[in-house]
Design an enzyme around this catalytic site. Structure first.
Site, PDB file in Angstrom:
ATOM      1  N   ILE A 107      -4.876  -3.511   4.047  1.00  0.00           N
ATOM      2  CA  ILE A 107      -4.821  -2.622   2.611  1.00  0.00           C
ATOM      3  C   ILE A 107      -5.888  -2.147   2.022  1.00  0.00           C
ATOM      4  O   ILE A 107      -6.619  -2.498   2.134  1.00  0.00           O
ATOM      5  CB  ILE A 107      -3.945  -3.575   1.062  1.00  0.00           C
ATOM      6  CG1 ILE A 107      -3.393  -2.435   0.032  1.00  0.00           C
ATOM      7  CG2 ILE A 107      -4.456  -4.572   0.509  1.00  0.00           C
ATOM      8  CD1 ILE A 107      -2.320  -3.264  -0.391  1.00  0.00           C
ATOM      9  N   CYS A 108      -5.629  -0.683   1.216  1.00  0.00           N
ATOM     10  CA  CYS A 108      -6.913  -0.232   0.784  1.00  0.00           C
ATOM     11  C   CYS A 108      -7.988   0.363   1.279  1.00  0.00           C
ATOM     12  O   CYS A 108      -7.311   1.158   2.040  1.00  0.00           O
ATOM     13  CB  CYS A 108      -7.606  -1.487  -0.525  1.00  0.00           C
ATOM     14  SG  CYS A 108      -8.517  -0.681  -1.778  1.00  0.00           S
TER      15      CYS A 108
END
Length: 184
Positions: free
Chosen positions: A102-103
């Site tokens: 994620i991110c």
């Protein structure tokens, strides 16, 4: 038998993107082992230190169904700089295990793997520049492409985790956790 997920934390990780998935996965009955890349006290990007279950080197060779990589620019850069982490992720993918990030991590970390080319992924805006040009970047909040799940950022952490739970368990289990936490 419960599925097992390895969460690798490196200095500078984004706290929401680590704690939300670990908590939700455990609520879903999925075993999560949190491994610190360089020790068990790992400082996040906003000054919150988490105590990992163990060090990453202690679990290499253990059987996991998935690996999870929180974001945070510093954390992602530290993960990407560790050859043993990149090797581990490549091995997880090759054996058919779930690779989730994620991110910043989909771009910064997965961008260094040998399998991300040709795959559809999302990441925090600006970090797509780390992806190989053959990767199919999209602006979606959560993307699933085979055994790869990627999320956009902290605001998508619950949706991202719901997708991981669905993949490892089933949609009913994910919906149960999601609604018990009043996300819907």
């Amino acid at each position: 038998m419960s599925k097992r997920v390895l969460c690798i934390l490196a200095e500078g990780f984004e706290e929401v993107e680590a704690v939300t998935p670990v908590d939700m996965l455990r609520r879903a009955g999925i075993e999560v082992v949190v491994a610190g890349l360089e020790g068990i006290d790992v400082a996040g990007s906003h000054g919150i230190t988490l105590l990992a279950d163990c060090e990453f080197g202690e679990v290499i060779g253990e059987d996991f169904d998935a690996v999870f990589l929180p974001g945070g620019k510093g954390g992602a850069e530290n993960l990407a700089a560790a050859k043993e982490v990149i090797d581990y992720i490549n091995e997880m993918f090759e054996k058919g295990g779930l690779v989730s990030a994620i991110c910043a991590s989909p771009g910064v970390v997965l961008g260094k793997t040998k399998f991300i080319s040709g795959k559809k992924v999302t990441c925090y805006p600006g970090f797509e520049k780390y992806l190989p040009k053959e990767a199919k970047y999209t602006d979606e909040r959560v993307v699933i492409d085979g055994n790869i799940i990627t999320g956009k950022g902290a605001g998508a952490a619950a949706e991202f985790t719901s997708a991981v739970i669905t993949y490892l368990s089933n949609k009913e289990n994910a919906d149960k956790v999601f609604s018990a936490m009043f996300f819907k």
